[in-house]
Design an enzyme around this catalytic site. Sequence first.
Site, PDB file in Angstrom:
ATOM      1  N   ASN A   1      13.143  53.703   9.400  1.00  0.00           N
ATOM      2  CA  ASN A   1      12.973  55.166   9.468  1.00  0.00           C
ATOM      3  C   ASN A   1      11.743  55.596  10.276  1.00  0.00           C
ATOM      4  O   ASN A   1      11.768  56.632  10.921  1.00  0.00           O
ATOM      5  CB  ASN A   1      12.986  55.783   8.070  1.00  0.00           C
ATOM      6  CG  ASN A   1      11.924  55.224   7.170  1.00  0.00           C
ATOM      7  OD1 ASN A   1      11.454  54.100   7.366  1.00  0.00           O
ATOM      8  ND2 ASN A   1      11.530  55.984   6.177  1.00  0.00           N
TER       9      ASN A   1
ATOM     10  N   GLU B   1       5.751  49.067   0.015  1.00  0.00           N
ATOM     11  CA  GLU B   1       6.003  50.507   0.151  1.00  0.00           C
ATOM     12  C   GLU B   1       7.503  50.697   0.017  1.00  0.00           C
ATOM     13  O   GLU B   1       8.250  50.426   0.955  1.00  0.00           O
ATOM     14  CB  GLU B   1       5.539  51.008   1.528  1.00  0.00           C
ATOM     15  CG  GLU B   1       4.052  50.950   1.751  1.00  0.00           C
ATOM     16  CD  GLU B   1       3.297  51.891   0.830  1.00  0.00           C
ATOM     17  OE1 GLU B   1       3.914  52.823   0.276  1.00  0.00           O
ATOM     18  OE2 GLU B   1       2.086  51.675   0.658  1.00  0.00           O
TER      19      GLU B   1
HETATM   20  O1  TXE Z   1      16.520  48.418   4.029  1.00  0.00           O
HETATM   21  P1  TXE Z   1      15.963  47.071   3.457  1.00  0.00           P
HETATM   22  P2  TXE Z   1      17.827  48.662   4.872  1.00  0.00           P
HETATM   23  C1  TXE Z   1      16.874  52.510   1.736  1.00  0.00           C
HETATM   24  C2  TXE Z   1      17.896  53.421   2.367  1.00  0.00           C
HETATM   25  C3  TXE Z   1      18.830  52.476   3.039  1.00  0.00           C
HETATM   26  C4  TXE Z   1      18.726  51.234   2.192  1.00  0.00           C
HETATM   27  C5  TXE Z   1      18.985  49.979   2.950  1.00  0.00           C
HETATM   28  O2  TXE Z   1      18.565  54.133   1.368  1.00  0.00           O
HETATM   29  O3  TXE Z   1      20.137  52.921   3.043  1.00  0.00           O
HETATM   30  O4  TXE Z   1      17.410  51.220   1.728  1.00  0.00           O
HETATM   31  O5  TXE Z   1      18.318  50.004   4.203  1.00  0.00           O
HETATM   32  C6  TXE Z   1      13.982  43.339   5.675  1.00  0.00           C
HETATM   33  N1  TXE Z   1      13.308  39.058   2.952  1.00  0.00           N
HETATM   34  N2  TXE Z   1      15.641  52.470   2.467  1.00  0.00           N
HETATM   35  O6  TXE Z   1      18.859  47.613   4.644  1.00  0.00           O
HETATM   36  O7  TXE Z   1      17.056  46.131   3.166  1.00  0.00           O
HETATM   37  C7  TXE Z   1      14.942  44.057   6.578  1.00  0.00           C
HETATM   38  O8  TXE Z   1      15.370  43.227   7.632  1.00  0.00           O
HETATM   39  C8  TXE Z   1      12.511  39.628   3.873  1.00  0.00           C
HETATM   40  C9  TXE Z   1      14.578  53.221   1.914  1.00  0.00           C
HETATM   41  O9  TXE Z   1      17.438  48.874   6.248  1.00  0.00           O
HETATM   42  O10 TXE Z   1      15.038  47.414   2.371  1.00  0.00           O
HETATM   43  C10 TXE Z   1      14.091  45.227   7.028  1.00  0.00           C
HETATM   44  O11 TXE Z   1      13.212  44.817   8.059  1.00  0.00           O
HETATM   45  N3  TXE Z   1      12.834  40.743   4.518  1.00  0.00           N
HETATM   46  C11 TXE Z   1      13.265  52.780   2.415  1.00  0.00           C
HETATM   47  C12 TXE Z   1      13.284  45.567   5.781  1.00  0.00           C
HETATM   48  O12 TXE Z   1      13.313  44.380   4.992  1.00  0.00           O
HETATM   49  C13 TXE Z   1      13.992  41.347   4.226  1.00  0.00           C
HETATM   50  C14 TXE Z   1      13.197  52.481   3.861  1.00  0.00           C
HETATM   51  C15 TXE Z   1      13.831  46.730   4.974  1.00  0.00           C
HETATM   52  O13 TXE Z   1      15.175  46.488   4.721  1.00  0.00           O
HETATM   53  C16 TXE Z   1      14.878  40.796   3.270  1.00  0.00           C
HETATM   54  C17 TXE Z   1      14.339  51.710   4.298  1.00  0.00           C
HETATM   55  C18 TXE Z   1      14.480  39.591   2.621  1.00  0.00           C
HETATM   56  N4  TXE Z   1      15.250  39.017   1.691  1.00  0.00           N
HETATM   57  C19 TXE Z   1      15.508  51.771   3.613  1.00  0.00           C
HETATM   58  N5  TXE Z   1      15.960  41.595   3.195  1.00  0.00           N
HETATM   59  C20 TXE Z   1      12.185  53.766   2.011  1.00  0.00           C
HETATM   60  N6  TXE Z   1      12.310  54.429   0.894  1.00  0.00           N
HETATM   61  O14 TXE Z   1      11.211  53.915   2.719  1.00  0.00           O
HETATM   62  C21 TXE Z   1      15.774  42.606   4.053  1.00  0.00           C
HETATM   63  N7  TXE Z   1      14.583  42.452   4.693  1.00  0.00           N
END
Ligand code: TXE
Length: 481
Positions: free
Chosen positions: A152, A249
Amino acid sequence: MQADPTASHFVDGSYHEDKDGAAIEVLYPATGKPIARVYEATDAVIEAALAAAARAQSDWAALRPVERGRILTRAAQIIRDRAEELARLETLDTGKPISETRVADWPSGADALEYFGGLAATITGETIPLGGDWAYTMRVPHGVAIGIGAWNYPAQIACWKAAPALACGNTMVFKPSEVTPLGALKLAEILTEAGAPPGVFNVVQGAGRVGAQLIGDGRVRKVSLTGSVPTGRRVYQAAAEGIRHVTMELGGKSPLIVFADADLDAAVGAAMLGNFYSAGQVCSNGTRVFVEASVKEDFLGRLAKRTASIHLGDPLDEATTMGPLISAAQHDKVMGYIAKGQAEGARLVAGGKAGTGWFVQPTIFADVTDTMTVAQEEIFGPVMCVLDFDDEAEVIARANATQFGLAAGVFTKDLARAHRVAGLLQAGTTWINTYNLTPVEMPFGGTKASGVGRENGRAALEHWTEVKTVYVGQGGVDAPW
Ligand code: TXE
């Protein structure tokens, strides 16, 4: 339209390509069409990045802090000099309107580099008198750190992690979200141009598997993640295996409380900023807007009128004030929540429909109750839920009845009440009579399931260093045998 980077990764001071990894197509959210291709980091790329960060760390930590700071400050200036090009790239990476990316994303990143650049030379320990003997402490870097970003605010997140990490003498391997891989590469390029030695800041691409591999490496001492709560749980667990420090975060479902005596126009503006900016894809959004029942219809009327003026369109068009969602998956997820809100009995006041492609209309639900799914789960899209309340104690209890605790807001002209309520809300950050302002000078982060640790402010320095204690014996050793 193409925005291909020089190469997929940035390792040991230069762009680095390895096409053996799986291809990641970068799609422009406004059209759904590919604009760039990068390749997932192979084991060789991951090893090269970690080895470079490990090699660079002791020399980087040994630099005079003022020199480390100067490099970060110089990087901030380069970002400002290249503002327009970077804003455009961020818009292509995220689909956010250029009117936002010009003022919010890279500018906030530059602020972080400037702020922590300035603080680098102020990181000190204390002396502790022990009656003749004495002790002193130093704040020393953790060592090699991993930064993992969400999609985001890709540029801002990379800067918010890199700036304090590097100021404190850590080196970093940063993995951006696989959905938005472009901005972090620019940060690496800019830091290098500003004088950061090879290996100090590296970027590797990939999804969760690459993130997990980075975190699991024995050389890593600290992990900082911005992402969802489920991912946070996984990353925290993996970090625990190696007893690594973490900053998390994570998500939120933050309350924004509007008392009847509030400046209603200001409260409406804040509710809109806190639900529709970046098409609602902001972790600290005030997605549960509690409005005192006596002013609810007035509030909703003003809100619906102003929401009608939001202009969805081409993010590169200056007139656009809301872009699409980041991906087809996010679009479908948000539309699913809108359908659920209607099915569970919330009153649709505005929006509710999908636009073309991955656009979703700014949507307002009224008469939302605490048990509805839309009031409980993080939607991460332009969906505002308005709930009514009658008195202060009731609204505080309801605002706190959530697993999350990232942020909160309170609108009232009653000074005592504003501070009383702010004190009782379970949130890492609470805004009084404003919302979602996150200047770098101010600590930011969540309580409860929303996170661990703090970014920004002097508080961040505590999370990017640890305390080393030295006892200084001044007399003889008084051994009992
Ligand atoms: O986020 P992820 P995603 C919410 C939002 C979205 C949902 C999924 O609703 O639809 O989460 O989004 C990395 N070990 N938010 O899939 O999975 C991943 O590659 C290490 C809210 O994009 O949380 C990415 O770089 N890393 C949120 C990062 O983690 C891992 C902001 C975030 O991915 C991993 C984003 C693992 N096992 C999404 N799995 C907010 N509230 O700010 C994933 N990643």
